[in-house]
Design a protein around this motif. Structure first.
Motif, PDB file in Angstrom:
ATOM      1  N   LEU A 245       0.850  -1.181   0.000  1.00 18.53           N
ATOM      2  CA  LEU A 245       0.000   0.000   0.000  1.00 18.53           C
ATOM      3  C   LEU A 245       0.893   1.242   0.000  1.00 18.53           C
ATOM      4  O   LEU A 245       1.756   1.392   0.860  1.00 18.53           O
ATOM      5  N   ARG A 246       0.683   2.118  -0.971  1.00 21.82           N
ATOM      6  CA  ARG A 246       1.458   3.355  -1.057  1.00 21.82           C
ATOM      7  C   ARG A 246       0.780   4.450  -0.247  1.00 21.82           C
ATOM      8  O   ARG A 246      -0.326   4.276   0.252  1.00 21.82           O
ATOM      9  N   ALA A 247       1.447   5.581  -0.131  1.00 24.44           N
ATOM     10  CA  ALA A 247       0.850   6.724   0.554  1.00 24.44           C
ATOM     11  C   ALA A 247      -0.517   7.024  -0.055  1.00 24.44           C
ATOM     12  O   ALA A 247      -0.726   6.847  -1.264  1.00 24.44           O
ATOM     13  N   ALA A 248      -1.447   7.478   0.759  1.00 30.95           N
ATOM     14  CA  ALA A 248      -2.802   7.755   0.269  1.00 30.95           C
ATOM     15  C   ALA A 248      -2.780   8.754  -0.883  1.00 30.95           C
ATOM     16  O   ALA A 248      -3.562   8.632  -1.835  1.00 30.95           O
ATOM     17  N   SER A 249      -1.872   9.730  -0.831  1.00 30.85           N
ATOM     18  CA  SER A 249      -1.787  10.717  -1.913  1.00 30.85           C
ATOM     19  C   SER A 249      -1.365  10.069  -3.229  1.00 30.85           C
ATOM     20  O   SER A 249      -1.863  10.432  -4.301  1.00 30.85           O
ATOM     21  N   GLU A 250      -0.466   9.077  -3.164  1.00 32.51           N
ATOM     22  CA  GLU A 250      -0.037   8.363  -4.373  1.00 32.51           C
ATOM     23  C   GLU A 250      -1.106   7.390  -4.851  1.00 32.51           C
ATOM     24  O   GLU A 250      -1.399   7.308  -6.045  1.00 32.51           O
ATOM     25  N   GLU A 251      -1.667   6.644  -3.918  1.00 32.53           N
ATOM     26  CA  GLU A 251      -2.652   5.620  -4.292  1.00 32.53           C
ATOM     27  C   GLU A 251      -3.895   6.266  -4.905  1.00 32.53           C
ATOM     28  O   GLU A 251      -4.451   5.769  -5.885  1.00 32.53           O
ATOM     29  N   SER A 252      -4.310   7.382  -4.341  1.00 31.01           N
ATOM     30  CA  SER A 252      -5.520   8.048  -4.832  1.00 31.01           C
ATOM     31  C   SER A 252      -5.327   8.664  -6.210  1.00 31.01           C
ATOM     32  O   SER A 252      -6.304   8.918  -6.924  1.00 31.01           O
ATOM     33  N   ALA A 253      -4.070   8.888  -6.612  1.00 27.11           N
ATOM     34  CA  ALA A 253      -3.815   9.471  -7.930  1.00 27.11           C
ATOM     35  C   ALA A 253      -4.359   8.587  -9.050  1.00 27.11           C
ATOM     36  O   ALA A 253      -4.743   9.080 -10.117  1.00 27.11           O
ATOM     37  N   LEU A 254      -4.398   7.270  -8.809  1.00 30.56           N
ATOM     38  CA  LEU A 254      -4.978   6.353  -9.797  1.00 30.56           C
ATOM     39  C   LEU A 254      -6.451   6.652 -10.057  1.00 30.56           C
ATOM     40  O   LEU A 254      -6.981   6.317 -11.119  1.00 30.56           O
ATOM     41  N   TRP A 255      -7.117   7.223  -9.088  1.00 27.62           N
ATOM     42  CA  TRP A 255      -8.567   7.439  -9.133  1.00 27.62           C
ATOM     43  C   TRP A 255      -8.941   8.817  -9.676  1.00 27.62           C
ATOM     44  O   TRP A 255     -10.112   9.066  -9.973  1.00 27.62           O
ATOM     45  N   GLU A 256      -7.964   9.704  -9.820  1.00 29.04           N
ATOM     46  CA  GLU A 256      -8.271  11.105 -10.111  1.00 29.04           C
ATOM     47  C   GLU A 256      -8.871  11.341 -11.491  1.00 29.04           C
ATOM     48  O   GLU A 256      -9.582  12.327 -11.690  1.00 29.04           O
ATOM     49  N   GLY A 257      -8.629  10.450 -12.447  1.00 27.30           N
ATOM     50  CA  GLY A 257      -9.209  10.647 -13.767  1.00 27.30           C
ATOM     51  C   GLY A 257     -10.719  10.473 -13.784  1.00 27.30           C
ATOM     52  O   GLY A 257     -11.415  11.073 -14.599  1.00 27.30           O
ATOM     53  N   ARG A 258     -11.234   9.660 -12.878  1.00 32.11           N
ATOM     54  CA  ARG A 258     -12.657   9.346 -12.841  1.00 32.11           C
ATOM     55  C   ARG A 258     -13.394   9.986 -11.665  1.00 32.11           C
ATOM     56  O   ARG A 258     -14.619  10.057 -11.664  1.00 32.11           O
ATOM     57  N   PHE A 259     -12.646  10.425 -10.661  1.00 34.72           N
ATOM     58  CA  PHE A 259     -13.255  10.915  -9.431  1.00 34.72           C
ATOM     59  C   PHE A 259     -12.588  12.211  -8.976  1.00 34.72           C
ATOM     60  O   PHE A 259     -11.397  12.414  -9.186  1.00 34.72           O
ATOM     61  N   GLU A 260     -13.375  13.027  -8.326  1.00 32.79           N
ATOM     62  CA  GLU A 260     -12.823  14.171  -7.602  1.00 32.79           C
ATOM     63  C   GLU A 260     -12.482  13.678  -6.200  1.00 32.79           C
ATOM     64  O   GLU A 260     -13.370  13.260  -5.450  1.00 32.79           O
ATOM     65  N   ILE A 261     -11.212  13.677  -5.868  1.00 35.55           N
ATOM     66  CA  ILE A 261     -10.790  13.183  -4.549  1.00 35.55           C
ATOM     67  C   ILE A 261     -11.161  14.216  -3.490  1.00 35.55           C
ATOM     68  O   ILE A 261     -10.817  15.389  -3.601  1.00 35.55           O
ATOM     69  N   GLU A 262     -11.876  13.746  -2.470  1.00 37.20           N
ATOM     70  CA  GLU A 262     -12.388  14.649  -1.438  1.00 37.20           C
ATOM     71  C   GLU A 262     -11.618  14.558  -0.125  1.00 37.20           C
ATOM     72  O   GLU A 262     -11.601  15.519   0.640  1.00 37.20           O
ATOM     73  N   SER A 263     -11.020  13.402   0.160  1.00 40.35           N
ATOM     74  CA  SER A 263     -10.324  13.281   1.443  1.00 40.35           C
ATOM     75  C   SER A 263      -9.145  12.327   1.321  1.00 40.35           C
ATOM     76  O   SER A 263      -9.180  11.359   0.553  1.00 40.35           O
TER      77      SER A 263
END
Length: 198
Positions: free
Chosen positions: A165-183
């Motif tokens: 598991l990578r840092a939440a900031s790195e892991e969430s980057a995979l999701w940014e194309g489809r989602f607006e990251i809120e937290s």
């Protein structure tokens, strides 16, 4: 099943009978926080991916979710969950690969609690979650312990069953194309990232 999920199913099938008493079921004080990340309201539909024996289901029931679909690749984990929640009319339990779910179904919220490292194909997971959520629906990836503890625990898990598991900031980057990251939360006691479908 998709590549790698057979090994994962076998691993958890072997452990399902003793899962709840092993301390691995993941019950913790952060579960209410997980619900707040997806802003779950009474009547909402929720999809729990990697549900295990159903540790989050009491939280969904308390929140008065209208429909709860809980999915796990391990048939034995789902059997244990059925023993506990099989009579709940709003709960549907399915033993299947999350990536095989019918995209005609749409949910208000998708939650992956204490299971994210066991999804080997993260880009496919992101796309599947996007397609399963209603417009403006929310997702949350969360763990009841911190990233370092998760990674230490998974060092002893069989090869092919878990990934780091990578840092939440790195892991969430995979999701940014489809989602607006809120937290983003990345502390010793809680790991999470969540967002809303674009």
């Amino acid at each position: 099943m998709n590549e790698g999920t057979g090994d994962i199913a076998r691993y958890f099938n072997e452990r399902a009978d003793k899962w709840d008493e092993s301390g691995c079921s993941g019950e913790s004080r952060v579960q209410d926080a997980v619900l707040s990340l997806v802003d779950l309201k009474p009547g909402d539909t929720v999809l729990d991916l990697g549900c295990g024996t159903g540790v989050m289901i009491p939280c969904y029931l308390s929140a008065k979710a209208g429909r709860i679909v809980a999915v796990d690749v391990s048939e034995k984990m789902i059997e244990r969950a059925r023993e506990k929640f099989g009579t709940e009319p709003s709960v549907e339990l399915r033993a299947c690969d999350a990536l095989s779910l019918d995209e005609a179904e749409r949910f208000d919220a998708v939650i992956i609690y204490n299971a994210y490292p066991h999804f080997p194909n993260k880009p496919a997971l992101v796309e599947k979650v996007y397609r399963l959520l209603k417009p403006k629906g929310r997702f949350a990836v969360a763990h009841g312990i911190g990233r370092d503890a998760i990674n230490r625990h998974h060092e002893v898990v069989a090869a092919g069953v878990s990934c780091g598991l990578r840092a939440a900031s790195e892991e969430s980057a995979l999701w940014e194309g489809r989602f607006e990251i809120e937290s983003l939360v990345d502390t010793p006691g809680f790991y999470a990232f969540s967002g809303v479908r674009r």
